[in-house]
Design a protein around this motif. Structure first.
Motif, PDB file in Angstrom:
ATOM      1  N   GLU A  40      49.841  39.294  38.243  1.00  0.00           N
ATOM      2  CA  GLU A  40      48.961  40.361  37.760  1.00  0.00           C
ATOM      3  C   GLU A  40      49.729  41.658  37.535  1.00  0.00           C
ATOM      4  O   GLU A  40      49.383  42.441  36.642  1.00  0.00           O
ATOM      5  CB  GLU A  40      47.821  40.582  38.762  1.00  0.00           C
ATOM      6  N   GLN A  41      50.769  41.885  38.309  1.00  0.00           N
ATOM      7  CA  GLN A  41      51.564  43.099  38.138  1.00  0.00           C
ATOM      8  C   GLN A  41      52.279  43.125  36.799  1.00  0.00           C
ATOM      9  O   GLN A  41      52.579  44.189  36.263  1.00  0.00           O
ATOM     10  CB  GLN A  41      52.592  43.221  39.277  1.00  0.00           C
ATOM     11  N   TRP A  62      43.572  30.790  33.145  1.00  0.00           N
ATOM     12  CA  TRP A  62      44.606  31.695  33.646  1.00  0.00           C
ATOM     13  C   TRP A  62      45.944  31.419  32.968  1.00  0.00           C
ATOM     14  O   TRP A  62      46.610  32.345  32.481  1.00  0.00           O
ATOM     15  CB  TRP A  62      44.720  31.523  35.156  1.00  0.00           C
ATOM     16  N   THR A 111      46.141  32.663  29.442  1.00  0.00           N
ATOM     17  CA  THR A 111      46.309  34.110  29.397  1.00  0.00           C
ATOM     18  C   THR A 111      47.783  34.474  29.520  1.00  0.00           C
ATOM     19  O   THR A 111      48.270  35.386  28.840  1.00  0.00           O
ATOM     20  CB  THR A 111      45.499  34.773  30.527  1.00  0.00           C
ATOM     21  N   VAL A 129      49.145  34.806  42.215  1.00  0.00           N
ATOM     22  CA  VAL A 129      48.268  35.395  41.197  1.00  0.00           C
ATOM     23  C   VAL A 129      48.408  36.910  41.204  1.00  0.00           C
ATOM     24  O   VAL A 129      48.487  37.549  40.152  1.00  0.00           O
ATOM     25  CB  VAL A 129      46.803  34.977  41.435  1.00  0.00           C
ATOM     26  N   GLU A 130      48.457  37.498  42.391  1.00  0.00           N
ATOM     27  CA  GLU A 130      48.612  38.952  42.502  1.00  0.00           C
ATOM     28  C   GLU A 130      49.974  39.394  41.987  1.00  0.00           C
ATOM     29  O   GLU A 130      50.104  40.454  41.348  1.00  0.00           O
ATOM     30  CB  GLU A 130      48.416  39.376  43.955  1.00  0.00           C
ATOM     31  N   LYS A 153      48.697  42.178  33.171  1.00  0.00           N
ATOM     32  CA  LYS A 153      47.486  42.853  33.622  1.00  0.00           C
ATOM     33  C   LYS A 153      46.240  42.129  33.093  1.00  0.00           C
ATOM     34  O   LYS A 153      46.152  41.796  31.915  1.00  0.00           O
ATOM     35  CB  LYS A 153      47.462  44.303  33.134  1.00  0.00           C
ATOM     36  N   GLY A 154      45.300  41.881  33.984  1.00  0.00           N
ATOM     37  CA  GLY A 154      44.064  41.210  33.610  1.00  0.00           C
ATOM     38  C   GLY A 154      44.108  39.706  33.756  1.00  0.00           C
ATOM     39  O   GLY A 154      43.075  39.039  33.614  1.00  0.00           O
ATOM     40  N   SER A 155      45.262  39.146  34.063  1.00  0.00           N
ATOM     41  CA  SER A 155      45.351  37.687  34.175  1.00  0.00           C
ATOM     42  C   SER A 155      44.544  37.154  35.357  1.00  0.00           C
ATOM     43  O   SER A 155      43.969  36.067  35.280  1.00  0.00           O
ATOM     44  CB  SER A 155      46.808  37.241  34.288  1.00  0.00           C
ATOM     45  N   SER A 156      44.469  37.914  36.436  1.00  0.00           N
ATOM     46  CA  SER A 156      43.693  37.449  37.595  1.00  0.00           C
ATOM     47  C   SER A 156      42.209  37.352  37.256  1.00  0.00           C
ATOM     48  O   SER A 156      41.486  36.535  37.838  1.00  0.00           O
ATOM     49  CB  SER A 156      43.901  38.385  38.787  1.00  0.00           C
ATOM     50  N   TRP A 157      41.748  38.191  36.319  1.00  0.00           N
ATOM     51  CA  TRP A 157      40.347  38.131  35.862  1.00  0.00           C
ATOM     52  C   TRP A 157      40.037  36.754  35.305  1.00  0.00           C
ATOM     53  O   TRP A 157      38.955  36.201  35.529  1.00  0.00           O
ATOM     54  CB  TRP A 157      40.125  39.211  34.817  1.00  0.00           C
TER      55      TRP A 157
END
Length: 283
Positions: A79-80, A21, A24, A75-76, A83-87
């Motif tokens: 993510e904003q 994470w 990323t 994390v959320e 984008k895709g970092s929570s993945w």
């Protein structure tokens, strides 16, 4: 749908996914130093000195080292922006590697979290998981070498061992090894290649034995081998120039693993050892 339990603490898995994470975030910001990542993505967490200077704390340093898992809320929030970092943190692979018990009640839901292309290969028309398959089946997953493909193969291996199908599990183990070699350089860019391989060497490959053999990865030079494969695969891409864009990224690596170029097939086989005594022939 089986109710998913909250993830248990697992220091080995949590360290890998947290580093993944963080890396990323580094790619997004274009910087690797934790204090810069914090300034860019979480400026409100900076403390202020007596002179009015913003000072980073050690939070992002712990993320970089995999020593502290970020909170769900944070994390959320990130993510904003990224984008895709929570993945990277919450990919289903980490749940599969974390689970030490039987996985039958989770397997279908896990596979449904993978990309549609992988799902279409693994699910039958009756919505069952395809555990038995020939070389074409496992090869189709190898050609789609990715974290999702690796996850699917890992689920299939675990289910095969639970079903007592040692031969099929052995075949899946070989495919997992090949996929790890193919995607190893990408994992290394995230600085997690050796950690991921260690998880497989300690938790997945030991589940499988066949005809008295087990895979033996003690002191195995994974980084050297995965980069060797990558270098020679890139040579093939350069050699075939105009055709390279028509092939899956794994195409040339699999040709090498199959022994079609460079005579590296034996070198890139998983090392094995005998676990049962070999009978001594009578005089």
């Amino acid at each position: 749908m089986a109710k998913r339990r909250a993830p248990r603490r697992d220091d080995q898995v949590d360290a890998v996914r947290t580093i993944n994470w963080f890396r990323t975030l580094c790619e997004h910001v274009g910087e690797e130093r934790p204090r810069y990542i914090q300034c860019a993505l979480d400026p409100d967490s900076l403390s202020e000195s007596a002179y009015g200077k913003k000072i980073p704390n050690s939070k992002f340093k712990f993320y970089a080292e995999g020593k502290h898992v970020p909170s769900t809320a944070f994390v959320e929030k990130v993510e904003q922006v990224v984008k895709g970092s929570s993945w990277a943190l919450n990919h289903v692979l980490w749940s599969v590697l974390r689970e030490r018990g039987l996985i039958g009640k989770y397997a279908r839901d896990w596979v449904r979290e993978l990309v549609p292309e992988i799902q279409s290969l693994v699910f039958t028309s009756d919505n069952e998981l395809r555990l038995n398959g020939n070389r074409h089946y496992v090869g189709s997953l190898e050609r789609r070498a990715s974290v999702d493909g690796l996850t699917a193969l890992t689920i299939l291996l675990k289910l095969s061992t639970e079903a007592g199908d040692a031969e099929q599990a052995w075949n899946f183990a070989h495919s997992i090894f090949r996929v790890l070699l193919i995607i190893g350089p990408e994992l290394d860019e995230q600085t997690i290649a050796e950690r991921v391989f260690d998880l497989y060497a300690s938790r997945i490959f030991p589940l499988v034995s066949f005809n008295g053999l087990v895979m033996d990865f003690e002191n195995y030079p994974f980084l050297k081998m995965t980069h060797t494969l990558g270098v020679f695969a890139d040579r093939l891409r350069q050699q075939y120039g105009s055709y390279r864009d028509r092939k899956m990224p794994s195409f040339y690596a699999l040709q090498i693993l199959n022994g079609q170029h460079y005579d590296l097939k034996d070198l890139l086989q998983p090392p094995v050892k005998q676990t049962t005594p070999v009978p001594i022939a009578s005089a």
